[in-house]
Design a protein around this motif. Structure first.
Motif, short mmCIF file in Angstrom:
data_model
loop_
_atom_site.label_atom_id
_atom_site.label_comp_id
_atom_site.label_asym_id
_atom_site.label_seq_id
_atom_site.Cartn_x
_atom_site.Cartn_y
_atom_site.Cartn_z
N LYS A 154 -10.88 57.48 8.27
CA LYS A 154 -11.02 56.01 8.23
C LYS A 154 -12.01 55.55 7.57
CE LYS A 154 -8.57 52.89 11.48
NZ LYS A 154 -8.57 52.72 12.86
N ALA A 155 -13.15 55.91 8.07
CA ALA A 155 -14.45 55.31 7.45
C ALA A 155 -14.98 55.96 6.10
CB ALA A 155 -15.46 55.00 8.27
N GLU A 156 -14.34 57.14 6.05
CA GLU A 156 -14.97 58.02 4.94
C GLU A 156 -14.64 57.64 3.49
OE1 GLU A 156 -15.13 62.32 5.62
OE2 GLU A 156 -14.49 61.85 7.72
N THR A 157 -15.47 58.24 2.73
CA THR A 157 -15.41 58.06 1.36
C THR A 157 -13.86 58.47 0.56
OG1 THR A 157 -17.74 58.63 1.11
CG2 THR A 157 -16.54 58.76 -1.07
N VAL A 158 -13.60 57.50 -0.35
CA VAL A 158 -12.32 57.76 -0.77
C VAL A 158 -12.64 58.51 -2.27
CG1 VAL A 158 -10.26 56.96 -1.82
CG2 VAL A 158 -11.26 55.74 0.01
N HIS A 159 -12.17 59.75 -2.47
CA HIS A 159 -12.44 60.61 -3.57
C HIS A 159 -11.12 60.24 -4.67
CE1 HIS A 159 -13.99 64.43 -5.49
NE2 HIS A 159 -13.57 63.74 -6.46
N ILE A 160 -11.69 59.57 -5.75
CA ILE A 160 -10.68 59.44 -6.81
C ILE A 160 -11.06 60.29 -8.20
CG2 ILE A 160 -9.71 57.66 -8.35
CD1 ILE A 160 -10.54 55.51 -6.34
N MET A 161 -10.17 60.91 -8.76
CA MET A 161 -10.18 61.67 -10.06
C MET A 161 -9.37 60.77 -10.84
SD MET A 161 -10.54 65.49 -9.10
CE MET A 161 -10.00 66.07 -10.99
N ALA A 162 -9.84 60.60 -12.07
CA ALA A 162 -8.93 59.72 -13.05
C ALA A 162 -9.18 60.55 -14.48
CB ALA A 162 -9.29 58.41 -12.94
N THR A 163 -8.48 60.45 -15.32
CA THR A 163 -8.57 60.72 -16.65
C THR A 163 -8.27 59.73 -17.43
OG1 THR A 163 -7.81 63.06 -16.15
CG2 THR A 163 -7.98 62.22 -18.61
N ILE A 164 -9.20 59.31 -18.77
CA ILE A 164 -9.13 58.37 -19.55
C ILE A 164 -8.42 59.24 -20.81
CG2 ILE A 164 -9.99 56.71 -20.98
CD1 ILE A 164 -12.60 56.18 -19.04
N ILE A 165 -7.36 58.50 -21.16
CA ILE A 165 -6.57 59.31 -22.21
C ILE A 165 -6.80 58.43 -23.68
CG2 ILE A 165 -4.32 60.26 -23.20
CD1 ILE A 165 -3.56 60.65 -20.15
N VAL A 166 -7.43 59.28 -24.49
CA VAL A 166 -7.63 58.48 -25.90
C VAL A 166 -6.78 59.29 -26.94
CG1 VAL A 166 -9.88 57.44 -25.25
CG2 VAL A 166 -9.58 59.89 -26.39
N GLU A 167 -6.60 58.65 -28.16
CA GLU A 167 -5.75 59.32 -29.11
C GLU A 167 -6.63 60.06 -30.11
OE1 GLU A 167 -1.68 56.64 -29.17
OE2 GLU A 167 -3.06 55.84 -30.20
N ARG A 168 -7.78 59.88 -30.19
CA ARG A 168 -8.63 60.46 -31.14
C ARG A 168 -9.93 61.16 -30.67
NH1 ARG A 168 -6.46 56.38 -34.79
NH2 ARG A 168 -8.77 55.49 -34.42
N ASP A 169 -10.30 62.10 -31.28
CA ASP A 169 -11.68 62.91 -30.94
C ASP A 169 -12.79 61.54 -31.06
OD1 ASP A 169 -10.88 65.42 -30.28
OD2 ASP A 169 -10.95 65.96 -32.32
N SER A 170 -12.77 60.75 -32.13
CA SER A 170 -13.93 59.84 -32.05
C SER A 170 -13.77 58.91 -30.89
CB SER A 170 -13.59 59.03 -33.45
OG SER A 170 -12.48 58.40 -33.54
N GLN A 171 -12.69 58.44 -30.65
CA GLN A 171 -12.62 57.53 -29.47
C GLN A 171 -12.99 58.25 -28.13
OE1 GLN A 171 -8.37 56.78 -29.56
NE2 GLN A 171 -8.69 55.53 -31.37
N LYS A 172 -12.94 59.45 -28.04
CA LYS A 172 -13.41 60.33 -26.73
C LYS A 172 -14.93 60.39 -26.89
CE LYS A 172 -13.36 64.92 -24.70
NZ LYS A 172 -13.02 66.18 -24.67
N GLY A 173 -15.55 60.28 -27.95
CA GLY A 173 -17.15 60.23 -28.29
C GLY A 173 -17.41 58.88 -27.87
#
Ligand code: GDP
Ligand code: K
Ligand code: MG
Length: 301
Positions: free
Chosen positions: A227-246
């Motif tokens: 109940k009181a414990e930490t919520v662990h969230i894993m998320a991925t941001i998806i971009v369309e180009r390497d430059s955007q990733k940078g």
């Protein structure tokens, strides 16, 4: 997690057809075998995920679109438009008919509508357990005259006949794409979508015009222990180009850290508990077109 250079296929599939042709039975059969079902609580959105079929090389996301039928009133009209939009964005449409029944006005209406979509349409002739095999030929002939179906697949959703074939044929039409849902855990988290939007908002805000609105955030995991414990969230941001990733990651990861900290504050407020947020960034060309549109019209991630 997945490697960027392996060819993973994924996409959205809609099943349409008149009531009682066997749409739910089909979904249930597939689910019964190997897919996790989304919870069945009342939906506020008009499109919902009915189930996700995940394999090593592919993922099929079955989405429920509001029925295509002759509109009887304004709302029906509006729903038709929503359905039409959704149907143009999916990768495959399954048009299910009942082998026991002849071609009627209901089918005619649906076929008329299908005429304006580019999406491949499979004719799925269900309930073949109820007819003599010879009858199948005339059913196929009748439908072939009406529309240029990408595939014609006779099945029995009840007895499971030919369903594997149908699933394989669907896979053949799916584009390269990400695994939208984790294979193990599929629940219809109402907060899932909100969390992804919070992260997306921070990323867009902090990077200003440098990354386009086409970036997407996929929630890979929400793990709550006690109940009181930490919520662990894993998320991925998806971009369309390497430059955007940078840009998103920033020098020595400073930008990503900032995005994470700000998003975490919002998410902690939302959930009312401590949050451990793990963010990843991935380049996936072009994948957003469909998904963002589905989301705009109420598709829930
Ligand atoms: P939906 O309204 O399109 O979702 O149709 P349902 O899945 O609710 O099915 C309507 C009825 O048809 C139910 O009684 C099912 O058991 C039956 N049905 C569905 N598929 C088949 C099939 O392949 N063979 C037979 N004999 N009955 C089926
Ligand atoms: K896709
Ligand atoms: Mg049904």
């Amino acid at each position: 997690s997945k490697q960027a250079n392996t060819t993973y296929k994924s996409g959205f599939v809609s099943i349409i057809g008149r009531p009682n042709v066997g749409k739910s039975t089909f979904i249930n059969h597939v689910i019964g075998q190997k897919i996790a079902i989304m919870s069945d609580k009342p939906q506020t959105t008009r499109n919902k995920v009915q189930g996700v079929l995940t394999a090593n090389d592919s993922q099929i996301v079955f989405i429920d679109t509001p029925g295509i039928h002759k509109p009887k009133h304004k709302l029906g009209d509006f729903m038709m438009k929503v359905a039409s939009n959704a149907l143009q964005e999916v990768d495959v449409i399954l048009f299910m008919v009942n082998a026991e029944e002849g071609f009627g006005r209901g089918e005619e209406f649906i076929i008329e509508k299908l005429g304006s979509y580019k999406t491949p349409v499979f004719l799925v002739i269900n309930k073949i357990d109820q007819i003599h095999p010879d009858e199948l030929f005339s059913i196929i002939d009748t439908y072939k005259e009406k529309y240029d179906f990408a595939e014609i697949v006779p099945i029995s959703a009840l007895e499971g006949n030919n369903i594997e074939t149908l699933l394989n044929q669907i896979k053949a039409y799916l584009p390269e794409g990400p695994q939208y849902y984790p294979a193990d855990q599929i629940t219809d988290h109402p907060e899932r979508f909100i969390i992804s939007e919070m992260i997306r908002e921070k990323a867009l805000h902090l990077t200003r015009e440098e990354v386009p609105h086409s970036i997407a955030v996929v929630i890979d995991k929400i793990e709550r222990k006690g109940k009181a414990e930490t919520v662990h969230i894993m998320a991925t941001i998806i971009v369309e180009r390497d430059s955007q990733k940078g840009i998103i990651i920033g020098k020595r990861g400073v930008m990503l850290k900032e995005i994470g900290q700000r998003a975490r504050a919002d998410i902690e407020n939302l959930l009312g508990s401590k949050v451990f947020l793990e963010l990843w960034v991935k380049v996936q060309k072009d994948w957003r077109n469909k998904a963002s549109h589905l989301r705009d019209i109420g598709f829930r991630e």
